[in-house]
Structures are given as C-alpha cells and as structure tokens.
Design an enzyme around this catalytic site. Structure first.
Site, PDB file in Angstrom:
ATOM      1  N   CYS A   2      17.741 -19.015  -3.281  1.00 15.09           N
ATOM      2  CA  CYS A   2      18.974 -19.773  -3.511  1.00 15.09           C
ATOM      3  C   CYS A   2      18.813 -20.966  -4.308  1.00 15.09           C
ATOM      4  O   CYS A   2      17.396 -21.026  -4.588  1.00 15.09           O
ATOM      5  CB  CYS A   2      18.941 -20.597  -2.165  1.00 15.09           C
ATOM      6  SG  CYS A   2      19.777 -18.946  -0.705  1.00 15.09           S
ATOM      7  N   GLY A 102      17.156 -22.601   2.371  1.00  9.15           N
ATOM      8  CA  GLY A 102      16.792 -23.205   3.339  1.00  9.15           C
ATOM      9  C   GLY A 102      17.102 -22.038   4.728  1.00  9.15           C
ATOM     10  O   GLY A 102      17.777 -21.519   4.547  1.00  9.15           O
ATOM     11  N   GLU A 481      -2.733  -6.440  -8.707  1.00  7.25           N
ATOM     12  CA  GLU A 481      -1.255  -6.480  -9.368  1.00  7.25           C
ATOM     13  C   GLU A 481      -0.619  -5.627 -10.310  1.00  7.25           C
ATOM     14  O   GLU A 481       0.528  -5.867 -10.373  1.00  7.25           O
ATOM     15  CB  GLU A 481      -2.402  -7.639 -10.537  1.00  7.25           C
ATOM     16  CG  GLU A 481      -0.933  -8.551 -10.603  1.00  7.25           C
ATOM     17  CD  GLU A 481       0.076  -9.005 -10.667  1.00  7.25           C
ATOM     18  OE1 GLU A 481       0.166  -9.094  -9.282  1.00  7.25           O
ATOM     19  OE2 GLU A 481       1.108  -9.885 -10.538  1.00  7.25           O
ATOM     20  N   LYS A 485       3.041  -5.162  -9.866  1.00  6.05           N
ATOM     21  CA  LYS A 485       4.081  -5.062 -11.000  1.00  6.05           C
ATOM     22  C   LYS A 485       5.132  -4.008 -11.003  1.00  6.05           C
ATOM     23  O   LYS A 485       6.073  -4.632 -11.492  1.00  6.05           O
ATOM     24  CB  LYS A 485       3.092  -5.177 -12.188  1.00  6.05           C
ATOM     25  CG  LYS A 485       3.917  -5.887 -13.461  1.00  6.05           C
ATOM     26  CD  LYS A 485       3.501  -7.735 -13.280  1.00  6.05           C
ATOM     27  CE  LYS A 485       4.200  -8.219 -11.569  1.00  6.05           C
ATOM     28  NZ  LYS A 485       3.620  -9.890 -10.845  1.00  6.05           N
ATOM     29  N   HIS A 504     -12.259   7.967   1.302  1.00  4.77           N
ATOM     30  CA  HIS A 504     -11.795   8.219   2.466  1.00  4.77           C
ATOM     31  C   HIS A 504     -10.503   8.673   3.134  1.00  4.77           C
ATOM     32  O   HIS A 504     -10.482   7.639   4.472  1.00  4.77           O
ATOM     33  CB  HIS A 504     -12.491   7.212   3.056  1.00  4.77           C
ATOM     34  CG  HIS A 504     -14.003   7.234   2.915  1.00  4.77           C
ATOM     35  ND1 HIS A 504     -14.741   7.335   3.309  1.00  4.77           N
ATOM     36  CD2 HIS A 504     -14.563   6.148   1.070  1.00  4.77           C
ATOM     37  CE1 HIS A 504     -16.888   6.077   2.956  1.00  4.77           C
ATOM     38  NE2 HIS A 504     -15.913   6.507   1.568  1.00  4.77           N
TER      39      HIS A 504
HETATM   40  C1  F6R Z   1       5.594 -10.507  -7.610  1.00  9.91           C
HETATM   41  C2  F6R Z   1       5.841 -12.443  -7.992  1.00  9.91           C
HETATM   42  C3  F6R Z   1       5.285 -13.022  -6.256  1.00  9.91           C
HETATM   43  C4  F6R Z   1       5.017 -14.356  -6.274  1.00  9.91           C
HETATM   44  C5  F6R Z   1       4.655 -14.455  -4.748  1.00  9.91           C
HETATM   45  C6  F6R Z   1       4.263 -16.454  -4.538  1.00  9.91           C
HETATM   46  O1  F6R Z   1       5.685 -10.685  -9.349  1.00  9.91           O
HETATM   47  O2  F6R Z   1       5.883 -13.236  -8.327  1.00  9.91           O
HETATM   48  O3  F6R Z   1       4.506 -11.583  -5.518  1.00  9.91           O
HETATM   49  O4  F6R Z   1       3.380 -14.145  -6.686  1.00  9.91           O
HETATM   50  O5  F6R Z   1       6.063 -14.566  -4.538  1.00  9.91           O
HETATM   51  O6  F6R Z   1       4.700 -16.941  -5.310  1.00  9.91           O
HETATM   52  P1  F6R Z   1       4.739 -18.285  -5.827  1.00  9.91           P
HETATM   53  O7  F6R Z   1       3.194 -18.604  -7.030  1.00  9.91           O
HETATM   54  O8  F6R Z   1       5.756 -19.198  -6.269  1.00  9.91           O
HETATM   55  O9  F6R Z   1       3.964 -18.803  -4.788  1.00  9.91           O
END
Ligand code: F6R
Length: 609
Positions: A2, A102, A481, A485, A504
């Site tokens: 938000c 929030g 990662e 991605k 496994h």
């Molecule tokens: C994936 C991505 C999320 C953030 C995660 C943590 O591309 O961006 O997985 O890494 O939401 O966010 P931060 O780093 O802002 O705590």
C-alpha cells in the site's frame, strides 16, 4: 505494501497525488483512490485496478479541484480488490477521510462496538473501522481525535486523515508502517516512501512509531502519542529523481539489473580503504566476536537467500556456527539466541513486518542485531544496534535484483571484517579477496555485455511449464534465488534443489524435455555436479549449465547449452552467477508477456505478517 501520498499547498492536489501514486504503485496495485478537500467539503474517487485507470476517471486530476488531498494505492489484506474496498474510506456521514497502510488487528471488536453505536459500514476493510473510530472521538479537534483513536488501534498502521471541518490540514499517524513527511516551501507532503516526494523536495522527516503529525501548507508539526510536540530533525535525500525513473528502459527491473555494477561499486569501494575493509559504525572487538556461540542470518524471500550464501562463506572462513532463518519462522520458533549470538537482519526496505518482528525478538533475547538495509531511516535501520547500508539507490521493481547484489556484497565485507578481527585469515588470502571484491563491478559489467546470449536462451525455453534448478554449496544457495526470480515474474513453476538431493525423490519428475538449469560455478565440486547433471540427462532432461569460463569446455560435454561467467574467487562467485539468472527470468517473462515490474498478487514491501 500500500502506498500513501498526501499534499497540502497552493497547487491543485490531484495531479500531484496521481504522480505520487504512480511512483508508489510498486507497493500495491489492485486498486487506487484519491480524496481532495476544497472549501466545499471532501470529493473522492476510487476504483479497482491500476492508478492509470483512476487517472483516466479524473481526467488526470483536472476533474477534482482542491489544494489539499490524500491518495492511496492498495495491496488487499482485508477485503478483496473492489471499488468499495479501495481507499480512501469515509466516515459514516462523510466528514472524515482516511488512507491506511497496515492491518488493524482488533478491527472486529472495534467494528462491533461502533455498529452498536449506530455506525454504518460500507466496505469489508479494517480501515473503515479506523476512520469511524476517529469520527467517534471527533469533537471539533481532529488531532485529539486521531490521538484518542490511535490509543485504541492495535496492529500496524500508517494513516493519512482529512476532515472537511479543517480543509487546510492533513493529520498523519504511524505505527509499524512507514510514513515520511516532505518539507516544501509553502507546501508540504506525506508519503510511504521518498520516491513519491523526490520530484518536489529532498528535505524529509521520518516519522517514528507512535508519532502524530499535522501538515498545513506553512508548517509541519510532530507530536508524541500524548500530544507533546517533538522537535524532529530534517534529513536530506541524497539521490536525485532520475534514480527513481525508468530513464528510457522498458522496465524498472531491467534498469535495476543494468545498474548493478554501479550499485556494487557504491556499496563496496567506500569500505575498502588502504586495502582493508573498514565499515562505518562498526566497532566490534575480537573479544566480542570470540565470545559468540552463533551468528544468525535472518530475512525473507531474496534477503533470506542472501543469508544462505553468506552462511556458506562465513562458516567456512570464520569457523563460527552460522544459521539462517526465515524471519517469519524465526520469531515463533523459540530460537536459541542470547547475548552470545549476533543476529544479522537483511532487508531492502527495512520495513518487512516479519523481519522487524525477528529483530525485536532477537534484541529481547539479548542478542546484538546488525542489519543490512537499503532504505535510509527505515524501522530496521533505526532499531538495530548496527546498520550497514547498501547503496543500491531506490529499487522500484517488485523482483529484487540490485538490492540482492548489494546485500551479497555487504556480507562479503562483513565476512572479511570479522575474519581479520578474529585473526583467522592469512594476509595473502585477505588481500586476494579484497582485490576480488573490488573487481566485482567490472566482472558484472562483462556479464551484462553478453546479455543477448541469455536472451537467446530465454527464447528457447520460455514455453516450459516446469523448470528445475540444481547446484551444490553456494550454487545451491543461488538456485533458491534463481528459481524465485523466475517464478515470481514469469509464473513458470520451478524448484530449487541441492544437486545431490534430487535422487532422493524429485528425480521422478524428470522426463523427456524437462529443463534442468545446473548452477556449477563452484568449481571445487564440479565433478560431483557433473555426475548429477548426467543423472538427469540420462532421464531425458535438457540441460542448461552455468559455470565459469575455465570449466566451460568440461561442462559443455554434458550440457545442451552453457552460460560461462568470468572466473573469480569462490567467495564472490555468487555475485556473478546470479546476474545471468536475473536476465534469464527477465527475458522469459518478457517473452511470455508478463507484467514484469508488477507481478500478480505481489507487492514490494511486505509490511504485514
Ligand atoms: C523477491 C523479493 C522478495 C523480498 C522480500 C524481503 O524478488 O524481492 O522476496 O526479498 O520480500 O523484502 P525486504 O528485503 O524489503 O525485507
């Protein structure tokens, strides 16, 4: 999660807020709305869908006249995305308007209490409870009413509030959700993130938990919970507007991938002085480090994945037990943490609810918390004992790239810094690694120059339904990662596996034509990874292998295609290996016509549990 904007001044508020909302849309984009206040009361427009849709509805802002206003772009929590549930919300009777970021946790009890007093609700949101509670306490003094209501609201909130009785003023309050005040000349601003403020001012005030602010065009005042005025420092935002714009690129994600050499350079080079790692604000002693029983690396999503890479590197070099934890699990797992534990919290936004909670839990248990954060003045940066900033600049695309890379770079700096203090690294090894670190930007640049090869590979594989990533050691950490991605922006299902683990169970999923992407940059275990490649290949898998230039010939024999990255010291290899995987995910998503910067159901900063 938000986005909120607010404006009070002499210009028309609506176009300013629409521009701000476009800049904040990465925080949530299932609905949007604005409200303006003129001498004739509140005028509101809100709708399901993107900010562009809202903008069309109000003729780019021309249809809403007024010089004070609030805007909101939503990521739904309570109540599905719909016109009714979109913000702003009006109090019953329409006198007060509220935008909210929030979750109000006690909304059900409050709603029941308000309904019993005759209040009618129109939406399914928790926010409508907040606005009606403020209205309930309103007896002609909006600031007082907000303070009274804030005392009763549980959960997290950043609220912007307008009242038709005081058309020249915005009131704002925050608890565990970011809110920043922008200080202009004859006008003032409010936003969830500086990216919405930067076209207008670089002078900002970061609100802290429990603080309440009033904004008129001539002044900004900040008060404590019990309405005692607080003198706040104004901070200056150092980066300029171009950092938060696409600058000719089609997508923010691509721009941010391309910015990585510079982001790594900015993060690393000021901390390599005279061939030694020196990190501002860190004053660890060898005695403290030797007293540690454990280092914890905590984060969510990609930030957690940074921790997984760092675990391999730190444990290998420091010989201290290092554990990684997902922040959402850490806080409820009765972690074995005390004053002999160092907890490293990793977060781009510094506002991720689970990571904040993990940090607070770690501090409560007596640990020192060191954070790696990108957003200045954020909650995690402020509350941790030590903060090492990544200097990635604003990251707008929902899928992180340059923040991940700079977080990795900080973990290398920390590993070397700790190793030197502990006296566990020979000098020649230290020098070699410092050099490897300073060469990183150049090597990342070299990979980016070959992006067409990755684009070609993406054109071969973009139609796959399932993709497996395998790797060992730091390559395994990278598969996590790479897989995230790919799936978050292309919507292709993918899994990340430790290469030795596949047989496994998961190998039963491999059939003719399944794409397996093997990460094989960790040359020390190359033979082992090649055996795992051969196992899946003989079951029909197509193999795309990522390796180093020196191992290219060897892996070519067992692969359909190879991506070769420059050779480098083991510790820093993940910074190189991740880049082709970011590009691969990007090009695959592009070929599939996906919404790359705003993937479905996601938002950038996850400020709810
Ligand atoms: C994936 C991505 C999320 C953030 C995660 C943590 O591309 O961006 O997985 O890494 O939401 O966010 P931060 O780093 O802002 O705590």
């Amino acid at each position: 999660m938000c986005g909120i904007v607010g404006y009070v001044g002499s210009r028309q508020a609506a176009p300013i807020m629409l521009d701000g909302l476009k800049r904040l849309e990465y925080r949530g984009y299932d609905s949007a709305g604005i409200v303006v206040c003129s001498g004739e009361g509140l005028t509101l427009c809100k709708t399901k869908g993107y900010v562009d849709h809202l903008s069309d509805m109000v003729c780019n802002g021309d249809a809403l006249r007024g010089t004070v206003g609030l805007g909101h772009t939503r990521w739904a929590t309570h109540g599905r995305p719909s016109d009714e549930n979109a913000h702003p919300h009006l109090s019953d009777g329409g006198k007060i308007a509220v935008v909210h970021n929030g979750i109000i946790e006690n909304y059900a009890q409050l709603r029941e209490m308000l309904v019993a007093k005759g209040v009618t609700f129109r939406s399914e949101t928790d926010t409508e409870v907040a606005v009606n509670l403020i209205s309930y306490f309103y007896k002609g003094d909006l600031l007082k009413a907000v303070a009274e209501a804030a005392l009763r609201l549980e959960g997290s909130y950043a609220l912007g509030i307008l009242c038709e009785d005081c058309p020249d003023m915005i009131v704002a309050v925050r608890k565990e959700s970011p809110l920043i005040l922008g200080i202009g000349r004859g006008e003032n601003f409010l936003a969830s993130d500086v990216t919405a403020l930067i076209p207008h001012t670089r002078d900002v005030i970061y609100m802290e938990d429990g603080e309440i602010a009033t904004l008129t065009k001539d002044e900004v005042r900040v008060y404590s919970r019990d309405l005692v005025e607080i003198k706040k420092e104004t901070a200056r935002v150092e980066w300029d507007i171009s950092a938060a714009e696409k600058g000719g690129y089609e997508h923010f994600m691509f721009k941010e991938i391309m910015e990585q050499p510079e982001a790594i350079r900015k993060t690393v080079s000021p901390r390599l002085r005279g061939g030694r790692v020196q990190i501002e604000g860190l004053d660890f002693t060898p005695e403290y480090l030797k007293s540690l029983k454990k280092i914890y690396l905590v984060g969510c999503g990609s930030a957690y994945h940074v921790g997984v890479v760092a675990k391999y590197n730190m444990e290998k070099m420091l010989r201290i037990p290092v554990e990684t934890a997902l922040a959402s699990e850490f806080r409820y797992s009765s972690p074995l943490v005390d004053e002999r534990t160092l907890v490293i919290c990793i977060s781009q936004s510094g506002e991720t609810a689970d990571t904040i909670a993990a940090m607070r839990e770690a501090k409560r248990l007596g640990a020192k918390v060191l954070s790696i954060v990108n957003v200045m003045g954020s909650t995690i940066a402020n509350e941790s004992d030590y903060c090492v900033y990544t200097w990635a600049g604003p990251e707008i695309a929902v899928a992180t790239t340059k923040a991940y890379s700079t977080q990795l770079a900080v973990t290398y700096l920390l590993t070397l810094y700790f190793a030197e203090l502990l006296g566990v690294i020979p000098d020649d090894e230290y020098k070699k690694l410092v050099e490897a670190l300073s060469e990183l930007p150049e090597k990342v640049d070299e990979i980016l120059k070959n992006k067409e090869h990755i684009q070609y590979l993406a054109s071969l594989y973009f139609n796959k339904d399932n993709i497996f990533f395998i790797g060992r050691n730091i390559d395994y950490a990278l598969t996590l990662e790479a897989s995230l991605k790919l799936k978050e922006i292309s919507y292709i299902h993918s899994d990340a596996y430790a290469a030795g683990e596949l047989k496994h169970g998961t190998i039963s999923l491999i059939e003719d034509g399944t794409l397996v992407i093997a990460m094989a940059s960790y040359v020390r275990l190359l033979e082992k990874t090649i055996s795992n490649i051969v196992e899946v290949r003989s079951r029909g898998a197509e193999i795309l292998t990522l390796t180093t230039k020196s191992a290219e010939a060897q892996v070519s024999r067992v692969s359909d295609h190879v991506i070769a990255i420059p050779d480098a010291e083991e510790m820093v290899l993940p910074s190189l290996a991740v880049v082709p995987m970011q590009l691969f995910a990007y090009y695959v998503a592009l070929s599939r016509g996906c919404s790359i910067d705003k993937p479905r159901n996601l938002a950038k900063s996850v400020t709810v549990e």
